[in-house]
Design a protein around this motif. Structure first.
Motif, PDB file in Angstrom:
ATOM      1  N   ARG A 134       0.577  -1.091  -0.071  1.00 36.21           N
ATOM      2  CA  ARG A 134       0.236   0.007   0.096  1.00 36.21           C
ATOM      3  C   ARG A 134       0.957   1.309   0.012  1.00 36.21           C
ATOM      4  NH1 ARG A 134      -4.495   2.450  -1.606  1.00 36.21           N
ATOM      5  NH2 ARG A 134      -4.745   4.604  -0.388  1.00 36.21           N
ATOM      6  N   ASP A 135       2.019   1.048   0.766  1.00 35.38           N
ATOM      7  CA  ASP A 135       2.938   2.271   0.875  1.00 35.38           C
ATOM      8  C   ASP A 135       3.594   2.803  -0.678  1.00 35.38           C
ATOM      9  OD1 ASP A 135       2.117   2.652   3.344  1.00 35.38           O
ATOM     10  OD2 ASP A 135       3.947   1.828   4.213  1.00 35.38           O
ATOM     11  N   ARG A 136       3.929   1.643  -1.289  1.00 35.15           N
ATOM     12  CA  ARG A 136       4.618   1.735  -2.651  1.00 35.15           C
ATOM     13  C   ARG A 136       3.645   2.270  -3.371  1.00 35.15           C
ATOM     14  NH1 ARG A 136       6.060  -3.348  -4.294  1.00 35.15           N
ATOM     15  NH2 ARG A 136       5.101  -4.476  -2.275  1.00 35.15           N
ATOM     16  N   LEU A 137       2.290   1.667  -3.293  1.00 35.69           N
ATOM     17  CA  LEU A 137       1.289   2.093  -4.189  1.00 35.69           C
ATOM     18  C   LEU A 137       1.003   3.746  -4.174  1.00 35.69           C
ATOM     19  CD1 LEU A 137      -1.298  -0.731  -3.873  1.00 35.69           C
ATOM     20  CD2 LEU A 137      -0.157   0.196  -6.153  1.00 35.69           C
ATOM     21  N   VAL A 138       0.937   4.357  -2.981  1.00 43.94           N
ATOM     22  CA  VAL A 138       0.720   5.548  -2.844  1.00 43.94           C
ATOM     23  C   VAL A 138       1.952   6.222  -3.441  1.00 43.94           C
ATOM     24  CG1 VAL A 138       0.602   7.448  -1.046  1.00 43.94           C
ATOM     25  CG2 VAL A 138      -0.624   5.278  -0.720  1.00 43.94           C
ATOM     26  N   ALA A 139       3.197   5.972  -3.155  1.00 46.95           N
ATOM     27  CA  ALA A 139       4.399   6.418  -3.807  1.00 46.95           C
ATOM     28  C   ALA A 139       4.373   6.447  -5.162  1.00 46.95           C
ATOM     29  CB  ALA A 139       5.721   5.699  -3.173  1.00 46.95           C
ATOM     30  N   SER A 140       3.956   5.316  -5.820  1.00 51.25           N
ATOM     31  CA  SER A 140       3.896   5.239  -7.297  1.00 51.25           C
ATOM     32  C   SER A 140       2.710   6.357  -8.055  1.00 51.25           C
ATOM     33  CB  SER A 140       3.698   3.874  -7.690  1.00 51.25           C
ATOM     34  OG  SER A 140       4.829   2.961  -7.517  1.00 51.25           O
ATOM     35  N   PHE A 141       1.534   6.369  -7.203  1.00 48.12           N
ATOM     36  CA  PHE A 141       0.629   7.154  -7.760  1.00 48.12           C
ATOM     37  C   PHE A 141       0.739   8.563  -7.693  1.00 48.12           C
ATOM     38  CE2 PHE A 141      -1.828   3.251  -8.236  1.00 48.12           C
ATOM     39  CZ  PHE A 141      -2.684   3.524  -9.445  1.00 48.12           C
ATOM     40  N   THR A 142       1.550   9.070  -6.725  1.00 51.39           N
ATOM     41  CA  THR A 142       1.866  10.438  -6.341  1.00 51.39           C
ATOM     42  C   THR A 142       2.707  10.722  -7.543  1.00 51.39           C
ATOM     43  OG1 THR A 142       1.769  10.352  -3.981  1.00 51.39           O
ATOM     44  CG2 THR A 142       3.160  12.067  -4.903  1.00 51.39           C
ATOM     45  N   ALA A 143       3.960   9.904  -7.768  1.00 48.86           N
ATOM     46  CA  ALA A 143       4.750  10.211  -8.824  1.00 48.86           C
ATOM     47  C   ALA A 143       4.047   9.922 -10.273  1.00 48.86           C
ATOM     48  CB  ALA A 143       5.910   9.288  -8.901  1.00 48.86           C
ATOM     49  N   LEU A 144       3.203   9.095 -10.494  1.00 53.50           N
ATOM     50  CA  LEU A 144       2.254   9.212 -11.660  1.00 53.50           C
ATOM     51  C   LEU A 144       1.590  10.494 -11.746  1.00 53.50           C
ATOM     52  CD1 LEU A 144       1.171   7.577 -14.157  1.00 53.50           C
ATOM     53  CD2 LEU A 144      -0.407   6.368 -12.583  1.00 53.50           C
ATOM     54  N   GLU A 145       0.875  10.792 -10.796  1.00 53.09           N
ATOM     55  CA  GLU A 145      -0.016  12.180 -11.104  1.00 53.09           C
ATOM     56  C   GLU A 145       1.115  13.272 -11.588  1.00 53.09           C
ATOM     57  OE1 GLU A 145      -3.324  13.548  -8.780  1.00 53.09           O
ATOM     58  OE2 GLU A 145      -2.908  11.764  -7.183  1.00 53.09           O
ATOM     59  N   GLU A 146       2.325  13.595 -11.178  1.00 53.09           N
ATOM     60  CA  GLU A 146       3.030  14.388 -11.259  1.00 53.09           C
ATOM     61  C   GLU A 146       3.662  14.291 -12.855  1.00 53.09           C
ATOM     62  OE1 GLU A 146       6.317  14.241  -8.426  1.00 53.09           O
ATOM     63  OE2 GLU A 146       5.044  15.085  -6.978  1.00 53.09           O
ATOM     64  N   HIS A 147       3.869  12.971 -13.117  1.00 54.36           N
ATOM     65  CA  HIS A 147       4.343  12.810 -14.595  1.00 54.36           C
ATOM     66  C   HIS A 147       2.995  12.964 -15.840  1.00 54.36           C
ATOM     67  CE1 HIS A 147       5.823  10.621 -18.124  1.00 54.36           C
ATOM     68  NE2 HIS A 147       4.849   9.651 -18.004  1.00 54.36           N
ATOM     69  N   GLU A 148       1.755  12.595 -15.220  1.00 49.41           N
ATOM     70  CA  GLU A 148       0.739  12.791 -16.313  1.00 49.41           C
ATOM     71  C   GLU A 148       0.322  14.402 -16.277  1.00 49.41           C
ATOM     72  OE1 GLU A 148      -1.340   8.502 -16.313  1.00 49.41           O
ATOM     73  OE2 GLU A 148      -2.315   9.878 -14.944  1.00 49.41           O
ATOM     74  N   ASP A 149       0.486  15.186 -15.027  1.00 50.83           N
ATOM     75  CA  ASP A 149       0.125  16.315 -15.150  1.00 50.83           C
ATOM     76  C   ASP A 149       1.060  17.337 -15.946  1.00 50.83           C
ATOM     77  OD1 ASP A 149      -2.088  15.776 -13.660  1.00 50.83           O
ATOM     78  OD2 ASP A 149      -1.223  16.527 -11.731  1.00 50.83           O
ATOM     79  N   ALA A 150       2.255  16.806 -15.769  1.00 45.32           N
ATOM     80  CA  ALA A 150       3.288  17.792 -16.583  1.00 45.32           C
ATOM     81  C   ALA A 150       3.120  17.436 -18.056  1.00 45.32           C
ATOM     82  CB  ALA A 150       4.558  17.138 -16.251  1.00 45.32           C
ATOM     83  N   LEU A 151       2.831  16.133 -18.579  1.00 45.79           N
ATOM     84  CA  LEU A 151       2.649  15.874 -20.009  1.00 45.79           C
ATOM     85  C   LEU A 151       1.329  16.603 -20.325  1.00 45.79           C
ATOM     86  CD1 LEU A 151       3.526  12.197 -20.240  1.00 45.79           C
ATOM     87  CD2 LEU A 151       4.866  14.329 -20.878  1.00 45.79           C
ATOM     88  N   LEU A 152       0.265  16.624 -19.541  1.00 43.83           N
ATOM     89  CA  LEU A 152      -0.847  17.293 -20.023  1.00 43.83           C
ATOM     90  C   LEU A 152      -0.915  18.702 -20.282  1.00 43.83           C
ATOM     91  CD1 LEU A 152      -3.898  16.797 -20.358  1.00 43.83           C
ATOM     92  CD2 LEU A 152      -4.395  17.307 -17.812  1.00 43.83           C
ATOM     93  N   ALA A 153       0.183  19.395 -19.424  1.00 43.51           N
ATOM     94  CA  ALA A 153       0.202  20.854 -19.536  1.00 43.51           C
ATOM     95  C   ALA A 153       0.635  21.183 -20.765  1.00 43.51           C
ATOM     96  CB  ALA A 153       0.846  21.474 -18.096  1.00 43.51           C
ATOM     97  N   THR A 154       1.775  20.352 -21.226  1.00 44.09           N
ATOM     98  CA  THR A 154       2.362  20.570 -22.585  1.00 44.09           C
ATOM     99  C   THR A 154       1.509  20.312 -23.674  1.00 44.09           C
ATOM    100  OG1 THR A 154       4.575  19.908 -21.702  1.00 44.09           O
ATOM    101  CG2 THR A 154       4.237  19.851 -23.920  1.00 44.09           C
ATOM    102  N   LEU A 155       0.474  19.189 -23.535  1.00 43.15           N
ATOM    103  CA  LEU A 155      -0.146  18.872 -24.542  1.00 43.15           C
ATOM    104  C   LEU A 155      -1.399  19.710 -24.618  1.00 43.15           C
ATOM    105  CD1 LEU A 155      -1.316  16.970 -26.645  1.00 43.15           C
ATOM    106  CD2 LEU A 155      -2.653  15.838 -24.912  1.00 43.15           C
TER     107      LEU A 155
END
Length: 426
Positions: free
Chosen positions: A293-314
């Protein structure tokens, strides 16, 4: 050999695990179903080619089946922050919703009410509408703002009354990405003694999910939206499930959660689901000794940052295309964009992008009420969704493709955000 892993979000390492990407397409069709990593395929094949039978404790095949089921419940429990006894498997989120709608509406009658929203996928609308009609109950509709895409809690609260039995709402729109304040809606529903059913199919793929914190009484999602196989999952507190008695076969188990699962479970798909959750837990390779569960939270936090950055560019590039109208305008949303472009049929845009190796589908995607409320009817628009394997090159290919097809921006952009009267300058 896979690329060297780093503790940060390494999209190249992640992409290496997706054989489908080697075909060369840039995939923006994730909201309809994501691509699958090698570990998931291996788990499915390994299960299908192992000795397996119905669950039991006598033979190795029986014990293997039992372990697979329990492992999948534990994996989904970690993903959703629930007890493993809360997890019910079904063919799809749609099937599970229909199944439970029949059960939950068993004691509804004239004078009872159910609340649905115009923002939702039809799988979280029609089961409740049909159940209400069958029992003589009343359906009340919560409207979202077509200009902003926002579904305000007050808009839902305005149609909740002391007669409301259930409120159905999405955690994120599969069409325009809007993420309503589910906790606020839950509080409004619970204040009158109503249950809250949440369609988490689109949201679970993009953001950290904590079902108890959301206030949802029921949460449905689909592993094939978050790198897994085609399957549906329902989460609800075991104590609540104990109070419900669905139609079932006489010899089948009456235990919770098994009483809600019709027929033999697809063990290979459950194994694939566990593998998908494990893959998500290691997106950023956190401490392997940490709880999943802790690893999932860390992964999704990073995933949101990754997707948000790409979305802003797009978004910056797409919203500058002349004649483009964007319908994904809520302040809080998933990395999902729905657009139309003056003079271009959405299906023609889809085909032209496909010729350029970019997969971005067009339509209303079963969000029937939502698309009509936006004034798009059944045709809908061009929908683009990001996924864990999306990279900057994918985004550039999509943006460049649409710029070539529709024309690049003039000195003063004329791209528009949707409004009820047809759009306004962004």
């Amino acid at each position: 050999m896979a690329p060297v892993a780093h503790s940060s979000y390494d999209v190249d390492r992640i992409r290496w695990h997706f054989p489908a990407l080697r075909e060369g397409a840039a995939h923006f069709d994730g909201p309809g179903g994501s691509q699958v990593p090698d570990a998931v395929a291996t788990a499915v094949v390994g299960t299908l080619t192992s000795a397996i039978s119905n669950r039991g404790t006598v033979t190795p095949a029986e014990r293997r089946a039992d372990r697979i089921v329990l492992a999948a419940r534990a994996a989904m429990a970690d993903l959703l922050a629930v007890d493993p006894g809360s997890v019910v498997f079904g063919r799809s989120a749609t099937e599970l919703t229909f199944h439970l709608a029949r059960t939950l509406s068993g004691d509804w009658g004239p004078g009872d009410e159910v609340v649905v929203t115009r923002l939702d996928h039809d799988a979280n609308v029609r089961p409740w509408v049909l159940a209400a009609e069958a029992r003589g109950a009343t359906v009340r509709w919560a409207e979202f703002d077509p200009a902003t895409g926002e579904l305000a809690p007050d808009a839902v609260g305005a149609v909740i009354t002391g007669r409301t039995r259930l409120v159905a709402v999405t955690a994120a729109s599969n069409l325009i990405g809007t993420r309503p304040d589910v906790r606020a809606v839950a509080d409004l529903a619970h204040a009158v003694g109503a249950l809250l059913w949440v369609d988490g199919v689109h949201a679970t793929a993009h953001v950290t999910t904590d079902v108890p914190a959301s206030g949802a009484d029921f949460w449905v999602c689909s592993p094939y939206k978050f790198l897994g196989p085609h399957l549906g999952v329902l989460a609800a507190a075991p104590g609540l499930l104990e109070t419900l008695h669905p139609d079932k076969l006489v010899p089948s188990s009456d235990a919770v959660p098994e009483r809600f699962e019709l027929g033999t479970l697809p063990y290979e798909l459950l194994a694939g689901t566990t593998a998908a959750v494990d893959f998500l837990a290691d997106l950023v390779l956190p401490d392997p000794s940490a709880p999943r569960r802790d690893r999932l939270v860390a992964s999704f936090t990073a995933l949101e940052e990754h997707e948000d950055a790409l979305l802003a560019t797009l978004e910056a590039r797409l919203r500058a295309i002349p004649g483009l109208t964007a319908y994904s305008n809520a302040k809080r949303r998933t990395p999902t964009l729905l657009v139309t472009v003056d003079g271009h049929d959405p299906q023609a845009l889809r085909a032209a992008l496909a010729e350029r190796g970019v997969n971005a589908p067009a339509g209303s995607f079963y969000a029937w009420e939502c698309s009509h409320h936006l004034g798009l009817g059944a045709a809908g628009g061009l929908r683009m969704g990001l996924a864990p394997y999306t990279d900057a090159d994918d985004v550039d290919r999509l943006a460049t493709g649409l710029e070539e097809i529709c024309g690049r921006a003039r000195a003063t952009p004329t791209a528009r955000s949707h409004s009820h009267t047809g759009g306004s300058v962004a």
